[in-house]
Design an enzyme around this catalytic site. Sequence first.
Site, PDB file in Angstrom:
ATOM      1  N   CYS A  89       0.804  -1.226   0.000  1.00 17.94           N
ATOM      2  CA  CYS A  89       0.000   0.000   0.000  1.00 17.94           C
ATOM      3  C   CYS A  89       0.836   1.274   0.000  1.00 17.94           C
ATOM      4  O   CYS A  89       1.911   1.313   0.600  1.00 17.94           O
ATOM      5  CB  CYS A  89      -0.893   0.048   1.228  1.00 17.94           C
TER       6      CYS A  89
ATOM      7  N   ARG B 165       5.196   0.204  -5.763  1.00 14.73           N
ATOM      8  CA  ARG B 165       5.112  -0.567  -4.526  1.00 14.73           C
ATOM      9  C   ARG B 165       4.220  -1.807  -4.684  1.00 14.73           C
ATOM     10  O   ARG B 165       4.272  -2.709  -3.864  1.00 14.73           O
ATOM     11  CB  ARG B 165       4.565   0.312  -3.398  1.00 14.73           C
TER      12      ARG B 165
ATOM     13  N   TRP C 180      -2.880  -2.701  -1.565  1.00 17.14           N
ATOM     14  CA  TRP C 180      -2.445  -4.071  -1.909  1.00 17.14           C
ATOM     15  C   TRP C 180      -3.216  -4.966  -0.955  1.00 17.14           C
ATOM     16  O   TRP C 180      -2.935  -4.977   0.256  1.00 17.14           O
ATOM     17  CB  TRP C 180      -0.934  -4.166  -1.699  1.00 17.14           C
TER      18      TRP C 180
ATOM     19  N   ASN D  93      -1.835   1.918   5.709  1.00 12.37           N
ATOM     20  CA  ASN D  93      -0.867   0.960   5.188  1.00 12.37           C
ATOM     21  C   ASN D  93      -0.468   0.078   6.362  1.00 12.37           C
ATOM     22  O   ASN D  93      -0.083   0.598   7.404  1.00 12.37           O
ATOM     23  CB  ASN D  93       0.342   1.748   4.643  1.00 12.37           C
ATOM     24  N   GLY D  94      -0.574  -1.254   6.220  1.00 16.03           N
ATOM     25  CA  GLY D  94      -0.209  -2.146   7.329  1.00 16.03           C
ATOM     26  C   GLY D  94      -1.364  -3.073   7.661  1.00 16.03           C
ATOM     27  O   GLY D  94      -2.264  -3.279   6.843  1.00 16.03           O
TER      28      GLY D  94
ATOM     29  N   GLU E 105      19.275 -16.470  -6.984  1.00 16.98           N
ATOM     30  CA  GLU E 105      18.780 -15.150  -7.367  1.00 16.98           C
ATOM     31  C   GLU E 105      18.305 -15.165  -8.827  1.00 16.98           C
ATOM     32  O   GLU E 105      17.267 -14.589  -9.159  1.00 16.98           O
ATOM     33  CB  GLU E 105      19.882 -14.089  -7.166  1.00 16.98           C
TER      34      GLU E 105
ATOM     35  N   LYS F 124      14.521 -14.145  -9.930  1.00 16.89           N
ATOM     36  CA  LYS F 124      14.287 -13.039 -10.863  1.00 16.89           C
ATOM     37  C   LYS F 124      13.392 -13.504 -12.002  1.00 16.89           C
ATOM     38  O   LYS F 124      12.446 -12.829 -12.369  1.00 16.89           O
ATOM     39  CB  LYS F 124      15.646 -12.551 -11.392  1.00 16.89           C
TER      40      LYS F 124
ATOM     41  N   GLU G 280       9.768 -14.132 -10.781  1.00 23.49           N
ATOM     42  CA  GLU G 280       9.084 -12.882 -10.428  1.00 23.49           C
ATOM     43  C   GLU G 280       8.559 -12.163 -11.675  1.00 23.49           C
ATOM     44  O   GLU G 280       7.462 -11.630 -11.678  1.00 23.49           O
ATOM     45  CB  GLU G 280      10.079 -11.904  -9.771  1.00 23.49           C
TER      46      GLU G 280
ATOM     47  N   HIS H  44      19.415 -36.271  -6.593  1.00 21.86           N
ATOM     48  CA  HIS H  44      18.580 -36.734  -5.472  1.00 21.86           C
ATOM     49  C   HIS H  44      17.108 -36.394  -5.695  1.00 21.86           C
ATOM     50  O   HIS H  44      16.392 -36.114  -4.741  1.00 21.86           O
ATOM     51  CB  HIS H  44      19.090 -36.140  -4.166  1.00 21.86           C
TER      52      HIS H  44
ATOM     53  N   LYS I 255       6.934  -3.919  -3.786  1.00 23.53           N
ATOM     54  CA  LYS I 255       8.331  -3.502  -3.626  1.00 23.53           C
ATOM     55  C   LYS I 255       8.709  -3.426  -2.155  1.00 23.53           C
ATOM     56  O   LYS I 255       9.794  -3.807  -1.751  1.00 23.53           O
ATOM     57  CB  LYS I 255       8.506  -2.130  -4.293  1.00 23.53           C
TER      58      LYS I 255
HETATM   59  C1  G6P Z   1      10.151  -7.772  -2.061  1.00 25.64           C
HETATM   60  C2  G6P Z   1      10.779  -7.347  -3.379  1.00 25.64           C
HETATM   61  C3  G6P Z   1      12.127  -8.037  -3.577  1.00 25.64           C
HETATM   62  C4  G6P Z   1      13.018  -7.752  -2.375  1.00 25.64           C
HETATM   63  C5  G6P Z   1      12.356  -8.140  -1.056  1.00 25.64           C
HETATM   64  C6  G6P Z   1      13.115  -7.621   0.141  1.00 25.64           C
HETATM   65  O1  G6P Z   1       9.762  -9.099  -2.122  1.00 25.64           O
HETATM   66  O2  G6P Z   1       9.924  -7.655  -4.457  1.00 25.64           O
HETATM   67  O3  G6P Z   1      12.730  -7.560  -4.769  1.00 25.64           O
HETATM   68  O4  G6P Z   1      14.210  -8.460  -2.526  1.00 25.64           O
HETATM   69  O5  G6P Z   1      11.049  -7.570  -0.965  1.00 25.64           O
HETATM   70  O6  G6P Z   1      13.025  -6.222   0.137  1.00 25.64           O
HETATM   71  P1  G6P Z   1      14.072  -5.271   0.839  1.00 25.64           P
HETATM   72  O7  G6P Z   1      13.545  -3.883   0.602  1.00 25.64           O
HETATM   73  O8  G6P Z   1      14.063  -5.640   2.288  1.00 25.64           O
HETATM   74  O9  G6P Z   1      15.392  -5.501   0.204  1.00 25.64           O
END
Ligand code: G6P
Length: 609
Positions: free
Chosen positions: A2, A27, A75, A101-102, A481, A485, A488, A504, A604
Amino acid sequence: MCGIVGYVGKSRAVPMLLQGLHKLEYRGYDSAGVALPEGGGIEVIKTSGRIDDLEKKVKHYGELSACCGIGHTRWATHGAPSDLNAHPHLSQGGKVAIVHNGIIENYMELREMLRGAGYRITTQTDTEVVAHLFEMNYHGDAVRAMVETVKYLRGSYALAVLSADEPGQIVCTRRDNPLIVGVGEGENMIASDIPAILAVTKNYIVIADGEVVRVDAGGVTVYNSLGETVEKEINTVTWDVSAAEKGGYEHFMIKEIMEQPKAVRDTVQPRIKDGMPALDDCGLSDALFENVRNIHITCCGSALHAGLVGKVVREKLARIPVIAQVASEFRYCDPIIGPDDLCIVISQSGTTADTLAALREAKARGARTVAVVNVVASDAAREADGVLYTWAGPEIAVATTKAYSAQLAAMYLIAVRAGLARGTLSEEAARRCCAEIAALPELIERTLACREDMQYLASLYSNRQSIFFLGRGIDYAAAQEASLKLKEISYIHSEAYAGGELKHGTISLIEDGTLVVALCCDPALLEKSVSNIKSVKARGAKVIMVTSVASFQPDPEICDHLIRIPACAAELSASLSNIPMQLFAYYVGVHRGCDVDKPRNLAKSVTVE
Ligand code: G6P
């Protein structure tokens, strides 16, 4: 997650709120709305969907002349993303509008209490109760009402309130959720993040937990939880407004990928003095490293993957045991951590709820804490004992790229300093490592030249149902990672495996045409990795191999596509192998028509548990 925005000043509020909401789109959200004082009451306009949908709806309302208002991107957590559940929420009497927000954890109890007091609950949200509570506690002074209202609340929140009886002001507060106030001239804004206020000012105040703020056109007054005024420091945004714009690129993600040489350079340069890592002022002194028992790294998402690379490098160079763990697990696993340990949290935003909770848990158990953070003065930066800033600049695409690269650079600097302090690295070796870290921006620049190759490979493989990533050692950390990526951005199922673990179970998933991406950047593990690749190739897999080992000439039979990246020390290779992987994920996402900057269901800044 949010986003909150508020404007009060000399201009009409609606365009200011809409531009602010657009800046918070990154966000992640699924509905949006605004509230304005109009004709003695409050006009609320809200809708599920995008801000463009909200803009269309707003047009039907004709002239909205108010110079004060609040806005929100939601959100969904409690209740579907519908028009009804979208914020702002009105109190029963229609005189109070709230954005939140929260999560209000005790909202069920509060609903019962409010029902008993004659209130009708009309939405499925946890937020609606706050609007009614505020109305119940409002007796002509919104600051007082806010102080009283939050006494009922359990959970996390940033809240902004508009009251029809005091139409030229916004009152806001927060706990465990970000909120800043932009301080302009004759106009002020509130927001969840800096980009939303830049149309008005570069000056801002960071609101602390429990503070209540009154914002009107003439000024900003901050109160503590007792209602006493407090002086606040005014910060100034140091980066240029254009840093948060696309600047000619099709998406923020590709712009941010291309910005990585600068992100790493800006992070590393201020931290190398006389050829050595200088981290004393971050709370990372040699004495700390000499005596530390264990290092815990705890964070979420890509930040955890940076931590996994950090673990491999730190254990190798400094021989300190490192435990890297998901933050949401750390806090609930009764972690074995105490005054002899160091806890490093890594976070782009510095506001991730689970990461903050882990940081607080580590502090409560007496550990030293250091935050590796990209957002200046964010919660993690303020709460940790020390802070090592990454200087990636504002990152707008939801899936992190440049902040992750900057985090990797920070991990290397810490490992070298720790190795030097513990005597596991000689001064000469430490200097050599530092020179290699300082050279990374240029190597990343050269690696970015694989952009067209990755675009081509993405066009070949974007129709796959499943993609596997393999690696050993540092390559395994990097593979995790790469896999995250891709999933996502493109919504393709993908998994990362340690090369030796394939046999395994996972190998049963390999069939004719399955794509396997193998990262092979550690010369010491190359032969073993090649054996693993042979076993998937024998079962019909297509293989993309990424290597930084210049002398390596893979058998053409096992490798359908070879991506060569510049030669570099194996410990630093994740910074380079990462580049083709980000580009691959990006172009696969684009090819599949995905919203790469705002992937579905993702946020985000994840400010709920
Ligand atoms: C969300 C984002 C990721 C990020 C993670 C941790 O899931 O989509 O890209 O790595 O949060 O966020 P931070 O701000 O703590 O790095």
